[in-house]
Scaffold this motif. Structure first.
Motif, short mmCIF file in Angstrom:
data_model
loop_
_atom_site.label_atom_id
_atom_site.label_comp_id
_atom_site.label_asym_id
_atom_site.label_seq_id
_atom_site.Cartn_x
_atom_site.Cartn_y
_atom_site.Cartn_z
N ARG A 6 33.35 45.78 35.91
CA ARG A 6 33.73 45.64 34.65
C ARG A 6 34.53 44.33 34.95
O ARG A 6 34.63 43.25 34.01
CB ARG A 6 34.67 46.66 33.95
CG ARG A 6 34.93 46.20 32.56
CD ARG A 6 35.49 47.33 31.97
NE ARG A 6 36.71 47.76 32.36
CZ ARG A 6 38.08 47.74 31.86
NH1 ARG A 6 38.00 47.84 30.66
NH2 ARG A 6 39.10 48.17 32.35
N ALA A 7 35.61 44.33 35.68
CA ALA A 7 36.56 43.16 35.93
C ALA A 7 35.66 41.92 36.48
O ALA A 7 35.89 40.61 35.87
CB ALA A 7 37.32 43.61 37.05
N GLN A 9 32.73 41.17 35.25
CA GLN A 9 32.01 40.81 34.06
C GLN A 9 32.80 40.15 32.99
O GLN A 9 32.30 39.51 32.07
CB GLN A 9 31.20 42.06 33.36
CG GLN A 9 30.10 42.44 34.39
CD GLN A 9 29.68 43.96 33.92
OE1 GLN A 9 29.98 44.33 32.74
NE2 GLN A 9 28.58 44.44 34.63
N LEU A 10 34.34 40.23 33.11
CA LEU A 10 35.01 39.84 32.07
C LEU A 10 35.85 38.68 32.44
O LEU A 10 36.90 38.75 33.17
CB LEU A 10 36.03 41.07 31.75
CG LEU A 10 35.45 42.19 30.94
CD1 LEU A 10 36.42 43.12 30.71
CD2 LEU A 10 34.63 41.86 29.59
N THR A 12 38.47 35.76 32.86
CA THR A 12 39.92 35.58 32.21
C THR A 12 39.76 34.36 31.31
O THR A 12 40.90 34.20 30.49
CB THR A 12 40.84 35.17 33.41
OG1 THR A 12 40.34 33.99 34.04
CG2 THR A 12 41.23 36.19 34.29
N ASP A 14 37.92 34.24 28.69
CA ASP A 14 37.36 35.03 27.50
C ASP A 14 38.33 35.20 26.62
O ASP A 14 39.29 36.12 26.88
CB ASP A 14 36.42 36.44 27.91
CG ASP A 14 35.80 36.77 26.51
OD1 ASP A 14 35.98 36.44 25.60
OD2 ASP A 14 35.32 37.93 26.84
N SER A 16 38.63 36.83 23.86
CA SER A 16 38.71 38.35 23.22
C SER A 16 38.97 39.19 24.32
O SER A 16 39.38 40.54 23.98
CB SER A 16 37.37 38.58 22.81
OG SER A 16 36.47 38.80 23.73
N ASN A 17 39.38 38.83 25.55
CA ASN A 17 39.64 39.74 26.63
C ASN A 17 41.20 39.99 26.78
O ASN A 17 41.93 38.90 26.56
CB ASN A 17 39.20 39.06 28.01
CG ASN A 17 39.68 40.17 29.23
OD1 ASN A 17 40.34 40.94 29.34
ND2 ASN A 17 38.74 39.59 30.37
N TYR A 19 43.29 40.44 28.85
CA TYR A 19 43.96 39.83 30.24
C TYR A 19 43.87 38.26 30.20
O TYR A 19 44.24 37.55 30.98
CB TYR A 19 42.87 40.19 31.36
CG TYR A 19 43.12 41.67 31.83
CD1 TYR A 19 44.18 42.11 32.36
CD2 TYR A 19 42.16 42.62 31.50
CE1 TYR A 19 44.32 43.34 32.59
CE2 TYR A 19 42.18 44.01 31.63
CZ TYR A 19 43.44 44.36 32.48
OH TYR A 19 43.70 45.46 32.74
N PHE A 20 43.36 37.82 29.03
CA PHE A 20 43.46 36.21 28.86
C PHE A 20 44.88 35.78 28.29
O PHE A 20 45.36 36.46 27.61
CB PHE A 20 42.31 36.05 27.69
CG PHE A 20 42.33 34.50 27.43
CD1 PHE A 20 41.86 33.64 28.08
CD2 PHE A 20 43.03 34.10 26.09
CE1 PHE A 20 41.86 32.10 27.74
CE2 PHE A 20 43.32 32.89 25.70
CZ PHE A 20 42.67 31.78 26.40
N ASN A 56 46.40 39.56 21.27
CA ASN A 56 45.51 40.68 21.90
C ASN A 56 46.39 41.55 23.21
O ASN A 56 45.61 41.55 23.96
CB ASN A 56 44.23 39.96 22.47
CG ASN A 56 42.91 40.97 22.60
OD1 ASN A 56 43.22 41.97 22.27
ND2 ASN A 56 42.11 40.41 23.33
N LEU A 74 41.33 44.39 38.40
CA LEU A 74 42.24 43.95 37.42
C LEU A 74 43.60 44.35 37.60
O LEU A 74 44.37 43.83 36.68
CB LEU A 74 41.81 45.03 36.11
CG LEU A 74 40.26 44.76 35.59
CD1 LEU A 74 39.88 45.96 34.70
CD2 LEU A 74 40.32 43.46 35.00
#
Length: 153
Positions: A6-7, A9-10, A12, A14, A16-17, A19-20, A56, A74
């Motif tokens: 998952r990490a 694919q996401l 930083t 993005d 909507s994440n 973690y951004f 977020n 993550l």
């Protein structure tokens, strides 16, 4: 292992994440106009939650995202975001309250601590609110001012 995939694919970048971190996000930002002093916990909590939701980052204080294991991909992004949220929390409380949370290193733990301390029912505060409510009258105020004062109490 699913967390690692998952990490990957996401990214930083993005937005909507959770973690951004936006380039304008920094530890010195003051997210809410009024510091937590203790008696204003409910209003402060709502303001702070709204600000974190807009960024977020509410998931770091509501328990939705807890500290991953050190070997999780993550982990480092979580440490960065958690540290940022901790800075924002410290900036939004009075110096006395800040000193009491200074050594807590998890945004969720800080928010839980503040909630436990300041959101409990205080019989004295309830009495004060009842007295204010009972003594409130419209007097020479217009309806809007009276209604606003009634809602504030």
């Amino acid at each position: 292992m699913a967390n690692r995939n998952r990490a990957a694919q996401l990214p930083t970048d993005d937005t909507s994440n959770p973690y951004f971190l936006h380039p304008s996000d920094n530890p010195g930002i003051i997210l809410v106009p009024q510091q937590l002093t203790g008696s204003n916990y409910v209003a402060w909590s709502r303001s702070f939650s709204t600000a974190l939701l807009a960024k977020n980052k509410l998931v770091f204080v509501d328990g939705s995202i807890l500290r991953p294991a050190r070997d999780d991909l993550l982990y480092q992004p979580w440490i960065r975001c958690n540290s940022m949220v901790i800075s924002w929390l410290r900036n939004s409380v009075s110096p006395q309250i800040c000193s009491s949370i200074m050594y807590l290193d998890d945004a969720y733990a800080i928010r839980y601590d503040l909630k436990e301390r300041f959101s409990t029912c205080d019989p004295t505060r309830i009495y004060q609110l009842m007295q204010q409510l009972m003594s409130l009258s419209q007097g020479s105020s217009d309806v809007n001012t009276y209604f606003t004062n009634l809602r504030i109490v």
